[in-house]
Design an enzyme around this catalytic site. Structure first.
Site, PDB file in Angstrom:
ATOM      1  N   MET A  27       6.855  58.452  55.677  1.00 40.85           N
ATOM      2  CA  MET A  27       5.773  59.397  55.952  1.00 40.85           C
ATOM      3  C   MET A  27       6.214  60.342  57.076  1.00 40.85           C
ATOM      4  O   MET A  27       5.386  60.957  57.751  1.00 40.85           O
ATOM      5  CB  MET A  27       4.496  58.647  56.326  1.00 40.85           C
ATOM      6  N   LEU A  30      10.319  60.699  61.778  1.00 45.75           N
ATOM      7  CA  LEU A  30      11.423  59.742  61.664  1.00 45.75           C
ATOM      8  C   LEU A  30      11.891  59.247  63.032  1.00 45.75           C
ATOM      9  O   LEU A  30      12.006  60.008  63.980  1.00 45.75           O
ATOM     10  CB  LEU A  30      12.599  60.394  60.930  1.00 45.75           C
ATOM     11  N   HIS A  34      13.636  54.325  60.781  1.00 44.13           N
ATOM     12  CA  HIS A  34      13.947  55.034  59.531  1.00 44.13           C
ATOM     13  C   HIS A  34      15.458  55.229  59.395  1.00 44.13           C
ATOM     14  O   HIS A  34      16.008  55.131  58.291  1.00 44.13           O
ATOM     15  CB  HIS A  34      13.271  56.406  59.512  1.00 44.13           C
ATOM     16  N   GLN A 145      11.024  45.634  57.821  1.00 45.18           N
ATOM     17  CA  GLN A 145      10.413  44.306  58.018  1.00 45.18           C
ATOM     18  C   GLN A 145       9.115  44.387  58.810  1.00 45.18           C
ATOM     19  O   GLN A 145       8.232  43.545  58.658  1.00 45.18           O
ATOM     20  CB  GLN A 145      11.417  43.410  58.759  1.00 45.18           C
ATOM     21  N   ASP A 147       6.528  46.117  58.544  1.00 39.24           N
ATOM     22  CA  ASP A 147       5.341  46.106  57.679  1.00 39.24           C
ATOM     23  C   ASP A 147       5.512  44.995  56.640  1.00 39.24           C
ATOM     24  O   ASP A 147       5.704  45.254  55.448  1.00 39.24           O
ATOM     25  CB  ASP A 147       5.171  47.479  57.027  1.00 39.24           C
ATOM     26  N   GLN A 150       3.256  44.854  53.598  1.00 38.60           N
ATOM     27  CA  GLN A 150       3.603  45.948  52.672  1.00 38.60           C
ATOM     28  C   GLN A 150       4.783  45.521  51.793  1.00 38.60           C
ATOM     29  O   GLN A 150       4.816  45.802  50.588  1.00 38.60           O
ATOM     30  CB  GLN A 150       3.947  47.204  53.465  1.00 38.60           C
ATOM     31  N   ARG A 184       3.645  55.803  65.318  1.00 40.12           N
ATOM     32  CA  ARG A 184       2.429  55.948  66.130  1.00 40.12           C
ATOM     33  C   ARG A 184       2.677  55.681  67.628  1.00 40.12           C
ATOM     34  O   ARG A 184       1.794  55.935  68.439  1.00 40.12           O
ATOM     35  CB  ARG A 184       1.341  54.991  65.626  1.00 40.12           C
TER      36      ARG A 184
HETATM   37  O1  PAF Z   1       5.712  52.489  55.329  1.00 41.94           O
HETATM   38  C1  PAF Z   1       5.392  53.682  55.112  1.00 41.94           C
HETATM   39  O2  PAF Z   1       5.812  54.600  55.824  1.00 41.94           O
HETATM   40  C2  PAF Z   1       4.479  54.014  53.938  1.00 41.94           C
HETATM   41  O3  PAF Z   1       3.550  53.016  53.741  1.00 41.94           O
HETATM   42  C3  PAF Z   1       5.259  54.303  52.639  1.00 41.94           C
HETATM   43  C4  PAF Z   1       6.047  53.095  52.172  1.00 41.94           C
HETATM   44  C5  PAF Z   1       6.209  55.479  52.861  1.00 41.94           C
HETATM   45  C6  PAF Z   1       4.291  54.699  51.517  1.00 41.94           C
HETATM   46  O4  PAF Z   1       3.565  55.844  51.838  1.00 41.94           O
END
Ligand code: PAF
Length: 265
Positions: A27, A30, A34, A145, A147, A150, A184
């Protein structure tokens, strides 16, 4: 590096990529976390596609979506330096055009913890990930990891729908003080940041307790130093045991976890 904004342009750019393709969904905003995903994707594939899309469907609070950090120019520069071949940076209308009505609901993995606290969050994540997987057709896709739930949701999605890709999980990257990197974190003032550090410290205390044979949840909860958690909980991630916690400081939520047993990769 090519930057594409429409589904059509992405399909065309994808056709020009030979060999194995790694997808890094992001999202934006970065950070080094990332960069670790991009480095893993580069090392294991012939080409890397990165998506850059602040997915409105996974935000349960409009204020959080509005406050989400955005700096596309910088992100594109970082992606180019990291060796990304194609960046997909669509508008919300491109991915969710008028009349859009198809959503993906993962059940058990999306329930509890973040799933309970952020209604609709994992529906948005699963839907956008499925769309990205379908469009990019990657050999592998890379997730952090940090998240952990997720990861469980995306793995269930891939397994249940028999999607032909591998999900790779990259260890959490931390600042020198131990705080897990997150887009964030920039919203924190110095005092808030000091309070947020209680989270990784408490998880370490929980992990030590687990190694001694004590209750990791109780130990981590007791070590939170006055921080009220949204949860401190054990998560079974396909056989790996993870101690996960989340807390809110001001308007910012923090997630973190440590692996107690097994391997997420
Ligand atoms: O982890 C994130 O940044 C988001 O949840 C993702 C995987 C890019 C999906 O929008």
């Amino acid at each position: 590096m090519k930057t594409v904004r429409t589904v059509e342009e992405l399909r065309e750019a994808r056709r020009s990529l030979a060999g194995e393709v790694g997808l890094v969904p992001t999202m934006g905003a970065l950070h080094d976390g990332h960069l670790a995903l991009l480095a893993a994707a580069r090392a294991e594939n012939d080409a890397v596609v990165m998506s850059l899309f602040v997915n409105p469907a996974q935000f349960d609070e409009a204020s959080d979506l509005a406050a989400y950090p955005r700096d596309e120019e910088r992100d594109l520069q970082v992606a180019a330096e990291a060796g990304v071949a194609v960046v997909f940076a669509p508008s919300a209308e491109e991915l969710y055009p008028s009349g859009y009505q198809t959503w993906v609901e993962v059940e058990a993995a999306a329930q509890g913890l973040e799933g309970d606290l952020r209604p609709g969050h994992f529906r948005g994540v699963a839907t956008v990930c499925l769309k990205l997987f379908t469009l990019v057709q990657p050999t592998r896709a890379y997730f952090g990891q940090k998240d952990a739930q997720q990861v469980a949701v995306v793995r269930a999605l891939v397994r249940d729908l028999a999607l032909p890709l591998e999900i790779r999980v990259v260890p959490t990257v931390r600042d020198v003080d131990g705080l897990a990197l997150s887009s964030r974190n920039g919203r924190l003032g110095p005092a808030e940041r000091g309070r947020a550090l209680a989270l990784p410290r408490a998880l370490d205390v929980g992990a030590e307790a687990y190694r001694r044979g004590d209750d990791p949840v109780a130990a981590a909860t007791a070590a939170l130093d006055g921080l009220t958690p949204d949860y401190v909980s054990l998560l079974d991630l396909d056989g790996a045991l993870v101690l996960a916690a989340a807390a809110r400081i001001g308007t910012t939520r923090f997630l973190d976890n440590v692996i107690l047993e097994g391997d997420l990769a």
